[in-house]
Enzyme design. Structure first.
Site, PDB file in Angstrom:
ATOM      1  N   LYS A   1       0.847  -1.186   0.000  1.00  0.00           N
ATOM      2  CA  LYS A   1       0.000   0.000   0.000  1.00  0.00           C
ATOM      3  C   LYS A   1       0.884   1.238   0.000  1.00  0.00           C
ATOM      4  CE  LYS A   1      -3.624   2.349   2.571  1.00  0.00           C
ATOM      5  NZ  LYS A   1      -4.616   2.251   3.643  1.00  0.00           N
TER       6      LYS A   1
ATOM      7  N   LYS B   1      -2.434  -1.454  -3.701  1.00  0.00           N
ATOM      8  CA  LYS B   1      -3.245  -0.251  -3.640  1.00  0.00           C
ATOM      9  C   LYS B   1      -2.375   0.986  -3.759  1.00  0.00           C
ATOM     10  CE  LYS B   1      -6.370   1.835  -0.381  1.00  0.00           C
ATOM     11  NZ  LYS B   1      -6.759   1.834   0.988  1.00  0.00           N
TER      12      LYS B   1
HETATM   13  C1  PBG Z   1      -7.077   3.486   5.655  1.00  0.00           C
HETATM   14  C2  PBG Z   1      -7.615   3.233   4.305  1.00  0.00           C
HETATM   15  C3  PBG Z   1      -7.548   4.160   3.269  1.00  0.00           C
HETATM   16  C4  PBG Z   1      -8.185   3.602   2.184  1.00  0.00           C
HETATM   17  C5  PBG Z   1      -8.642   2.332   2.563  1.00  0.00           C
HETATM   18  N1  PBG Z   1      -8.257   2.120   3.891  1.00  0.00           N
HETATM   19  C6  PBG Z   1      -7.029   5.550   3.237  1.00  0.00           C
HETATM   20  C7  PBG Z   1      -5.704   5.850   3.760  1.00  0.00           C
HETATM   21  O1  PBG Z   1      -4.819   5.009   3.874  1.00  0.00           O
HETATM   22  O2  PBG Z   1      -5.540   7.022   4.107  1.00  0.00           O
HETATM   23  C8  PBG Z   1      -8.333   4.307   0.871  1.00  0.00           C
HETATM   24  C9  PBG Z   1      -9.328   3.787  -0.073  1.00  0.00           C
HETATM   25  C10 PBG Z   1      -9.626   4.686  -1.198  1.00  0.00           C
HETATM   26  O3  PBG Z   1      -9.025   5.755  -1.408  1.00  0.00           O
HETATM   27  O4  PBG Z   1     -10.546   4.310  -1.938  1.00  0.00           O
HETATM   28  N2  PBG Z   1      -6.732   2.464   6.447  1.00  0.00           N
END
Ligand code: PBG
Length: 327
Positions: A196, A249
């Site tokens: 991520k 992601k």
């Molecule tokens: C946080 C989390 C995020 C997303 C999913 N889980 C945002 C972040 O890390 O700030 C983002 C998902 C998206 O942008 O669609 N644990």
């Protein structure tokens, strides 16, 4: 003119094209992320995500059954909590009758076959808006691990089929696996957000949950978008610690990373078509610059071509409808 090779021969009719198509896209590949809030018959649209809203549990169940009826097997849940329930350690995440846990129970009761995926991270519950505990301005890895493990157990107790740590703390998959097993949840799977990145494409999601970090950014735990080799380290660790799925992601701008993970593991690979990507498709379509339906199906097909088995997308219902129509 004689040409030994004419690639166009294989493209000359719809039938021929169907026969040589290398990638398939089906509703079964999709996961619908949903935002849940308190109340009844409440639907609060998210400005930067056209078509998406925070839903009260009754409407959440309705939307999930619509998706399920169209062949989408799974939903991923994100709770939107009022500030009064947020604290530095995200304690509300453990509340057995808290919003998220009640949502899981309602979904499993109405749709026992639906795969319910819950997010494990502190941010929706944290007054700091970070995925871990903040101690003297530092996101403290080892103080966060037991909280994540307890959160995963609370979600499994409520009936979650898959828990999805999205926090990027070191060692969390192992900590969660041990806690689940000790609590008798050996059948609950872990979808690890293994790779991520610290991405600017999460902006609309943070608007939806009001979870923008109160100070600093997420760069000490999420990965640098410039890095490629580093993801091999992350996936090796998560596999060793007991992950069942590996998730990459954001999505399409990271198609090379999806391919790299696909080639390095036998585990199912998931990819997240994130909020900013979804917002971009809608913004361009609203201005008449692109065709939403066609670009959506092309985008999701590209995820599959890159090697994703599972795609988390806010557009799952739109895509499932288009696929059903055979567009
Ligand atoms: C946080 C989390 C995020 C997303 C999913 N889980 C945002 C972040 O890390 O700030 C983002 C998902 C998206 O942008 O669609 N644990």
């Amino acid at each position: 003119m004689t040409l030994a090779q004419r690639p166009r021969r294989n493209r000359q009719s719809a039938g021929m094209r169907r026969m040589v198509r290398e990638t398939s896209l089906s509703a079964a590949n999709l996961v619908l992320p949903l935002f849940v809030q308190e109340g009844t018959a409440q639907r609060s649209p998210i400005g930067s995500m056209p078509g998406q809203a925070r839903l009260s549990i009754d409407l959440l169940v309705e939307t999930a059954s619509q998706a399920f009826g169209l062949g989408v097997p799974a939903v991923a849940l994100f709770p939107a909590l009022s500030d009064s329930l947020k604290d530095p350690r995200g304690s509300e995440s453990l509340n057995a009758s808290g919003l998220l846990q009640r949502s899981v129970r309602a979904l499993k009761q109405a749709l026992p076959e639906l795969v319910v995926i819950t997010d494990v991270a502190l941010d929706p519950y944290s007054s700091d808006g970070h995925d871990g505990v903040v101690v003297d301005g530092i996101i403290d890895n080892d103080q966060t691990l037991p909280l994540l493990a307890q959160m995963a157990v609370a979600q499994a107790d409520a009936g979650a089929d898959v828990v999805a740590p999205s926090d990027m703390m070191d060692g969390r998959v192992g900590a969660i696996r041990r806690a689940l097993d000790a609590a008798g949840h050996s059948r609950v799977a872990i979808c690890s957000y293994a790779v991520k990145y610290a991405s600017a494409f999460y902006g609309p999601f943070r608007e939806a949950l009001d979870s923008t970090p109160r100070s600093g950014d997420k760069k000490t735990y999420q990965m640098d978008p410039a890095n490629h080799r580093e993801c091999l380290r992350e996936i090796e660790l998560d596999v060793a610690e007991g992950a069942d799925w590996l998730l990459v992601k954001p999505g399409l701008p990271y198609a090379d990373i999806i391919r790299l993970v696909r080639d390095r593991t036998a585990l199912p690979v998931a990819a997240y078509h994130v909020s900013g990507e979804y917002a971009m498709l809608h913004a361009a379509a609203e201005r008449g610059f692109i065709d939403y339906d066609a670009c959506l199906l092309e985008t999701l097909t590209c995820f599959r071509r890159a090697g994703a088995d599972i795609i988390f997308t806010y557009a799952a219902i739109d895509a499932a409808r288009l696929l059903r129509r055979g567009t």
